[in-house]
Design an enzyme around this catalytic site. Structure first.
Site, short mmCIF file in Angstrom:
data_model
loop_
_atom_site.label_atom_id
_atom_site.label_comp_id
_atom_site.label_asym_id
_atom_site.label_seq_id
_atom_site.Cartn_x
_atom_site.Cartn_y
_atom_site.Cartn_z
N LYS A 56 -7.11 9.70 -3.45
CA LYS A 56 -7.55 9.11 -4.57
C LYS A 56 -9.22 9.17 -4.75
O LYS A 56 -9.74 9.24 -5.64
CB LYS A 56 -7.05 7.68 -4.89
CG LYS A 56 -5.66 7.74 -5.15
CD LYS A 56 -5.06 8.51 -6.18
CE LYS A 56 -3.77 8.27 -6.62
NZ LYS A 56 -3.44 9.04 -7.78
N TYR A 75 -3.15 8.21 1.09
CA TYR A 75 -3.27 7.68 -0.58
C TYR A 75 -4.78 7.60 -0.77
O TYR A 75 -5.23 8.02 -1.61
CB TYR A 75 -2.40 6.70 -0.75
CG TYR A 75 -2.13 6.08 -2.30
CD1 TYR A 75 -1.46 6.93 -3.21
CD2 TYR A 75 -3.08 5.24 -2.87
CE1 TYR A 75 -1.30 6.44 -4.26
CE2 TYR A 75 -3.12 4.79 -3.93
CZ TYR A 75 -2.13 5.50 -4.95
OH TYR A 75 -2.07 5.15 -6.40
#
Length: 259
Positions: free
Chosen positions: A156, A152
């Site tokens: 991002k 994650y």
């Protein structure tokens, strides 16, 4: 002055920030096109919006040709004025030891490649129009490694690089591209991620958002944010008042980035 109605395409619109973005644009008279993998979640969001303001499109952002087909159908009826890229999944706090190759591939495929899959055809449409605004949803996790897992955090951070390059590529066509990076926001992403990722996600029930003491220490405003607060920033960045802002990352995190 931004005039309505605009055609606004929103991915991940079935819940959380995506649903909040749909609500603010629809409330201002814009026409919202809601993309999500879940038909039931989309139906719920459409029912909550002003009648006739929304159209639902069930599609998986990892399916490039499926997404391109939706974009083509929307563009056939008019312009695509705004893209809000909100689709994403959360991998818990999975570090290198807990991140399987399958988990890595799935998170990157949805969060990063899935964003490319929608940005590519939408950018082509906006270039042909000579106008448009792209706003992607990133995360404080791009700058702070604590909140989330390895895949994650990586996805991002990569979205920030994508946003800067989009600003370089598209500015000459009158298109701006920016990214909103929320901090702790109550969105239900854990539940939807478990639904999509299944048992690939380790059973981690802790995190900044579930630890009030840690939240008070890291976040100067000492609270989590609201999806509506993130959506308000997206709405601003898609408006005329932000027409000369491009390639930027706007943190909506209660001051966390300052600590």
């Amino acid at each position: 002055m931004t005039t309505a109605p605009r055609n606004v395409l929103i991915t991940g619109a079935g819940s959380g920030i995506g649903a909040a973005v749909a609500a603010i644009f629809a409330a201002q008279g814009d026409r919202v096109h809601l993309l999500d993998i879940s038909e039931s979640r989309l139906e719920s969001v459409v029912a909550s919006l002003p009648e006739g303001s929304a159209q639902a499109h069930v599609v998986d952002v990892t399916d490039y040709y499926g997404v391109a087909g939706v974009v083509e159908s929307i563009a056939a009826a008019g312009s695509i004025d705004v893209l809000a890229g909100c689709a994403g999944v959360f991998d818990g706090l999975a570090g290198i030891e807990q991140t399987s190759r399958e988990l890595w591939d799935r998170v990157i495929d949805i969060n990063l490649t899935g964003t490319f899959n929608v940005v590519k055809p939408v950018a082509q449409q906006m270039i042909s129009q000579g106008s448009g605004s792209i706003v992607l949803i990133g995360s404080i996790a791009a700058s702070r490694a604590l909140p989330d897992g390895l895949a994650y955090d990586t996805s991002k951070a990569a979205l920030e690089g994508m946003t800067r390059r989009l600003a370089v590529d598209l500015g000459r066509y009158g298109i701006n591209a920016n990214l909103v990076a929320p901090g702790v926001v109550e969105t239900g992403i854990r539940a939807t991620s478990e639904e999509i990722l299944g048992d690939m996600v380790p059973d981690t029930k802790v995190g900044v958002g579930t630890n009030p003491d840690l939240m008070k220490m890291l976040i100067p405003m000492q609270r989590g944010g609201l999806a509506s607060e993130v959506a308000a920033t997206v709405y601003f960045l898609a408006g005329d008042g932000a027409a000369y802002i491009s390639g930027d990352v706007i943190h909506v995190d209660g001051g966390w980035i300052a600590t």
